[in-house]
Design an enzyme around this catalytic site. Structure first.
Site, PDB file in Angstrom:
ATOM      1  N   ASP A   1      47.755  38.634  41.633  1.00 52.13           N
ATOM      2  CA  ASP A   1      47.489  39.740  42.562  1.00 52.13           C
ATOM      3  C   ASP A   1      47.347  39.128  43.957  1.00 52.13           C
ATOM      4  OD1 ASP A   1      46.747  42.148  43.758  1.00 52.13           O
ATOM      5  OD2 ASP A   1      44.695  42.134  42.972  1.00 52.13           O
TER       6      ASP A   1
ATOM      7  N   CYS B   1      50.374  43.748  40.059  1.00 49.61           N
ATOM      8  CA  CYS B   1      50.047  45.165  40.269  1.00 49.61           C
ATOM      9  C   CYS B   1      50.760  45.756  41.479  1.00 49.61           C
ATOM     10  CB  CYS B   1      48.537  45.330  40.400  1.00 49.61           C
ATOM     11  SG  CYS B   1      47.836  44.347  41.742  1.00 49.61           S
TER      12      CYS B   1
ATOM     13  N   ARG C   1      52.555  53.172  35.814  1.00 48.48           N
ATOM     14  CA  ARG C   1      51.336  53.802  36.346  1.00 48.48           C
ATOM     15  C   ARG C   1      51.424  55.319  36.131  1.00 48.48           C
ATOM     16  NH1 ARG C   1      48.421  51.350  40.333  1.00 48.48           N
ATOM     17  NH2 ARG C   1      47.026  53.099  39.936  1.00 48.48           N
TER      18      ARG C   1
ATOM     19  N   GLN D   1      45.328  50.672  36.460  1.00 43.99           N
ATOM     20  CA  GLN D   1      46.278  49.577  36.575  1.00 43.99           C
ATOM     21  C   GLN D   1      46.362  48.802  35.254  1.00 43.99           C
ATOM     22  OE1 GLN D   1      48.172  48.686  39.496  1.00 43.99           O
ATOM     23  NE2 GLN D   1      49.225  47.554  37.894  1.00 43.99           N
TER      24      GLN D   1
ATOM     25  N   HIS E   1      39.873  48.272  38.309  1.00 43.52           N
ATOM     26  CA  HIS E   1      41.102  49.047  38.525  1.00 43.52           C
ATOM     27  C   HIS E   1      41.649  49.441  37.145  1.00 43.52           C
ATOM     28  CE1 HIS E   1      44.407  50.752  40.501  1.00 43.52           C
ATOM     29  NE2 HIS E   1      44.984  49.705  41.059  1.00 43.52           N
TER      30      HIS E   1
ATOM     31  N   ARG F   1      39.402  56.519  44.878  1.00 45.15           N
ATOM     32  CA  ARG F   1      39.631  55.104  45.229  1.00 45.15           C
ATOM     33  C   ARG F   1      38.680  54.794  46.374  1.00 45.15           C
ATOM     34  NH1 ARG F   1      45.094  51.734  46.398  1.00 45.15           N
ATOM     35  NH2 ARG F   1      44.936  51.713  44.142  1.00 45.15           N
TER      36      ARG F   1
END
Ligand code: CP
Ligand code: NVA
Length: 305
Positions: free
Chosen positions: A224, A264, A292, A132, A129, A102
């Protein structure tokens, strides 16, 4: 599949296979069936940004698969002091069976994959992402029993999460419509590529500045945070610009009657959505967070077993 750097690296078949494997791993885990498919394997997890879900779900997932995760904060390893990605990739490849990273730049993740000898998984960059989006579409699949033909409205910042969703909806043959304020739209090249992919699946990818147009007749409404990691200095300005894009009861009423709400997480109530939306019965954000774990187990098994 050699790496998972972005959703559009996957073929339609690979995408569908990941969704099916996620379903199987989730259902069997719930029945108490264990899958030690990565026994003896190690996953290094490099974090240059904060995380709750990604870190915990990869760590727990690796443990459930019989392997061992290693948390590598980029401020603790030499990468954070200027050791090159080339050297880091080569060294870590001698110890590990896979690397999750990340960080900020997508190009850093691509270089890690290019120079290293083990599978690399993108755990979020400024542009993508993918883990996700896999969990998101699996969640939608669980709630709607299908993906093809569904409409997902994304309202807010045209960011990493939006880009991966656009690509995933394209592969799934869905309709994706993103509504963002002028100057904060999704990247045009990513949208163009998603449109190309959607031609092969009868999907549809559009962008607009009008949130009602996006939400109109949607099966799922997604938002988001307005302030992604690394944008903290722009917070005040962003709140002003994004306020008309808040997902509230009025905006949500344009979606289908049985529409679900996705996010998310982490979420900021009173900003990108109101409490009455995220804490409503049609909000599936905690299923999404749980998924996830299952989706990433599917990714790790596909890449590392
Ligand atoms: N959704 C997500 O990636 O959460 P974290 O930042 O907590 O990992
Ligand atoms: N767009 C957000 C997602 C967090 C999971 C960020 O990049 O901070």
């Amino acid at each position: 599949m050699k790496h998972l750097l972005k959703i559009s690296d996957l073929s339609v078949d690979e995408f569908n296979a990941l969704i099916s494997l996620t379903e199987k791993l989730k259902n069997e885990t719930k029945k108490g069936i264990s899958h030690k498919l990565l026994a003896g394997k190690t996953l290094g997890m490099i974090f240059a940004k904060s995380s709750t879900r990604t870190r915990v779900s990869f760590e727990v997932g690796m443990y459930q698969l019989g392997g061992m995760p290693l948390f590598l904060s980029s401020s603790d390893i030499q990468l954070g002091r200027g050791e090159s990605i080339y050297d880091t990739a080569n060294v870590l490849s001698r110890y590990l069976d896979g690397i999750m990273i990340r960080t900020f730049l997508q190009s850093d993740v691509e270089q890690l994959a290019e120079y290293g000898k083990v599978p690399v998984i993108n755990g979020l960059t400024d542009d993508h992402h993918p883990c996700q989006a896999l969990a998101d579409l699996f969640t939608l699949y669980e709630h709607k029993n299908r993906l093809k033909g569904l409409k997902l409205a994304y309202v807010g910042d045209g960011n990493n999460v939006a880009h991966s969703l656009a690509e995933a909806c394209a592969l799934a043959g869905m309709e994706f419509c993103a509504a963002s304020p002028a100057g904060y739209e999704c990247r045009a090249d990513i949208i163009e590529h998603a449109k190309e992919l959607a031609k092969t699946t009868d999907g549809k990818i559009t962008v607009t500045n009008d949130p009602e147009e996006a939400v109109n007749d949607a099966d799922a409404v997604y938002t988001d945070t307005w302030v992604s990691m690394g944008q903290e200095k722009e917070k005040e300005e962003r709140i002003k610009v994004f306020m008309p894009y808040q997902v509230n009861k009025k905006l949500f009423s344009h979606a289908k009657e049985d529409a679900v709400f996705l996010h998310c997480l982490p979420a900021y109530r009173g900003f990108e959505m109101t409490e009455e939306i995220i804490d409503s019965p049609f909000s599936v954000v905690f299923d999404e967070a749980e998924n996830r774990l299952h989706a990433q187990k599917a990714v790790m098994v596909s890449l590392m077993s």
